[in-house]
Design a protein around this motif. Structure first.
Motif, PDB file in Angstrom:
ATOM      1  N   UNK A 170       1.541   2.107   8.150  1.00  0.00           N
ATOM      2  CA  UNK A 170       0.619   2.996   7.404  1.00  0.00           C
ATOM      3  C   UNK A 170       0.900   3.488   6.151  1.00  0.00           C
ATOM      4  N   UNK A 171       2.208   3.220   5.655  1.00  0.00           N
ATOM      5  CA  UNK A 171       2.503   3.489   4.291  1.00  0.00           C
ATOM      6  C   UNK A 171       2.039   2.372   3.340  1.00  0.00           C
ATOM      7  N   UNK A 172       1.989   1.334   3.903  1.00  0.00           N
ATOM      8  CA  UNK A 172       1.364   0.183   2.809  1.00  0.00           C
ATOM      9  C   UNK A 172      -0.141   0.354   2.833  1.00  0.00           C
ATOM     10  N   UNK A 173      -0.901   0.649   3.981  1.00  0.00           N
ATOM     11  CA  UNK A 173      -2.403   1.079   3.950  1.00  0.00           C
ATOM     12  C   UNK A 173      -2.546   2.211   2.859  1.00  0.00           C
ATOM     13  N   UNK A 174      -1.576   3.180   3.038  1.00  0.00           N
ATOM     14  CA  UNK A 174      -1.704   4.273   1.862  1.00  0.00           C
ATOM     15  C   UNK A 174      -1.488   3.855   0.159  1.00  0.00           C
ATOM     16  N   UNK A 175      -0.756   2.921   0.270  1.00  0.00           N
ATOM     17  CA  UNK A 175      -0.604   2.298  -1.162  1.00  0.00           C
ATOM     18  C   UNK A 175      -1.869   1.270  -1.507  1.00  0.00           C
ATOM     19  N   UNK A 176      -2.141   0.745  -0.566  1.00  0.00           N
ATOM     20  CA  UNK A 176      -3.542  -0.107  -1.074  1.00  0.00           C
ATOM     21  C   UNK A 176      -4.799   0.924  -1.400  1.00  0.00           C
ATOM     22  N   UNK A 177      -4.863   1.889  -0.401  1.00  0.00           N
ATOM     23  CA  UNK A 177      -6.087   2.967  -0.823  1.00  0.00           C
ATOM     24  C   UNK A 177      -5.866   3.494  -2.271  1.00  0.00           C
ATOM     25  N   UNK A 178      -4.689   3.853  -2.357  1.00  0.00           N
ATOM     26  CA  UNK A 178      -4.333   4.440  -3.828  1.00  0.00           C
ATOM     27  C   UNK A 178      -4.704   3.633  -4.682  1.00  0.00           C
ATOM     28  N   UNK A 179      -4.387   2.173  -4.690  1.00  0.00           N
ATOM     29  CA  UNK A 179      -4.647   1.428  -5.807  1.00  0.00           C
ATOM     30  C   UNK A 179      -6.049   1.178  -5.855  1.00  0.00           C
ATOM     31  N   UNK A 180      -6.802   0.924  -4.696  1.00  0.00           N
ATOM     32  CA  UNK A 180      -8.220   0.759  -4.971  1.00  0.00           C
ATOM     33  C   UNK A 180      -9.063   2.013  -5.508  1.00  0.00           C
ATOM     34  N   UNK A 194      -5.905   0.157   6.636  1.00  0.00           N
ATOM     35  CA  UNK A 194      -6.554   0.579   5.404  1.00  0.00           C
ATOM     36  C   UNK A 194      -7.988   0.856   5.718  1.00  0.00           C
ATOM     37  N   UNK A 195      -8.576  -0.069   6.302  1.00  0.00           N
ATOM     38  CA  UNK A 195     -10.004   0.298   6.217  1.00  0.00           C
ATOM     39  C   UNK A 195     -10.485   1.414   7.356  1.00  0.00           C
ATOM     40  N   UNK A 196     -10.068   1.553   8.228  1.00  0.00           N
ATOM     41  CA  UNK A 196     -10.360   2.593   9.455  1.00  0.00           C
ATOM     42  C   UNK A 196      -9.869   3.979   8.929  1.00  0.00           C
ATOM     43  N   UNK A 197      -8.534   4.015   8.328  1.00  0.00           N
ATOM     44  CA  UNK A 197      -8.226   5.381   7.935  1.00  0.00           C
ATOM     45  C   UNK A 197      -8.603   5.621   6.296  1.00  0.00           C
TER      46      UNK A 197
END
Length: 293
Positions: free
Chosen positions: A101-111, A134-137
């Protein structure tokens, strides 16, 4: 005659160099560190300025440089971005929460920070569950998901024996990570045809990874397996994969979970790293998938 021949050779070499070199700024890669909201740095690179972005996410214990050949192949037609997730490679490791989950948050922040549009997330190995999360959240801007040698046993329920083996493995990693991590790579992740240079590269990266990051990340992947199936049920589009055919994908769960089905392109006879083991074949498979999106 001799002068003309030398001139002709010079012109041919110059022409070849121009064809192989970036013709403008659109295909020049820019490397830098992205500072996340929690203060961690995340190594990344971006090239191109096309309307569609390919964002490559690496697997366990490795880094964004495993996508070098994909950068070369796709930067002309797409915006291509690569990340080294926090805790791996040259990225920062100032964090206690090492989870999917923390990595998904990182990727979303970068995008969001880079204002990337029409993003296709491409995740290798552990990157598969991460891009799904990342996609779902964080659905904004993401138009497709492509897993690389991942999603191969979705829905598999561990037996008591498998649970015991996993616990034994984690115990060994905690005791002596730099010894048992490359042993795991050597035993589980290569094909008989895998080049010795690739083997050495992977095993070195596995040995040098940070155990205080790698172990909890792997534990998080194991714990979130059931959640992975739930996330697949929420996908609003077809799921794509480019997998090595050395180990067959179990598709029974995919058949029932995915509301918009799936498509798998196989790369023949590689280990767990088809993007570096057979880069040309992998790139052709990825091109076929991108045409379907």
């Amino acid at each position: 005659m001799k002068t003309k021949t030398l001139s002709a050779i010079f012109l041919m070499v110059l022409a070849l160099w121009q064809c192989q070199s970036p013709s403008n700024n659109q295909v020049e890669e820019k490397k830098s560190d992205f500072v996340l909201s929690d203060g961690n740095t995340m190594e990344y690179s971006i090239c191109g300025n096309a309307d569609t972005t390919l964002l490559f996410i690496h697997g366990w214990n490795i880094n964004m440089n495993y996508w070098d050949r994909q950068l070369e192949a796709f930067c002309g037609a797409y915006t291509v971005a690569r990340l080294t997730l926090p805790g791996f490679g040259e990225s920062g490791a100032k964090r206690k929460d090492w989870t999917v989950w923390s990595y998904a948050k990182d990727i979303a922040e970068f995008i969001k920070a880079k204002n990337l549009k029409n993003v296709i997330l491409i995740g290798h190995s552990m990157g598969g569950p991460i891009i799904l999360e990342t996609k779902v959240n964080y659905p904004e801007s993401i138009i497709g998901l492509i897993g690389v040698d991942t999603y191969k046993d979705v829905g598999h329920q561990y037996t008591e024996q498998e649970i015991g083996e996993i616990e034994f493995f984690f115990g060994k990693l905690r005791d002596s990570f730099e010894v048992y991590s490359p042993i795991f790579a050597s035993a589980m992740l290569f094909h008989p045809s895998t080049d010795s240079i690739v083997r050495k590269r992977v095993m070195t990266d596995y040995s040098n990874a940070r155990p205080e990051v790698a172990v909890p990340v792997l534990e998080s992947l194991i714990k979130t397996r059931a959640h992975e199936a739930e996330l697949m049920q929420a996908l609003p589009f077809k799921l794509y994969m480019v997998n090595s055919d050395a180990e067959a994908s179990r598709t029974e769960a995919l058949d029932t979970l995915l509301p918009h089905s799936y498509h798998i392109e196989d790369v023949h006879a590689t280990g767990h790293f088809p993007m570096i083991e057979k880069a040309d074949e992998f790139n052709e498979a990825l091109k076929r998938v991108l045409k379907l999106l």
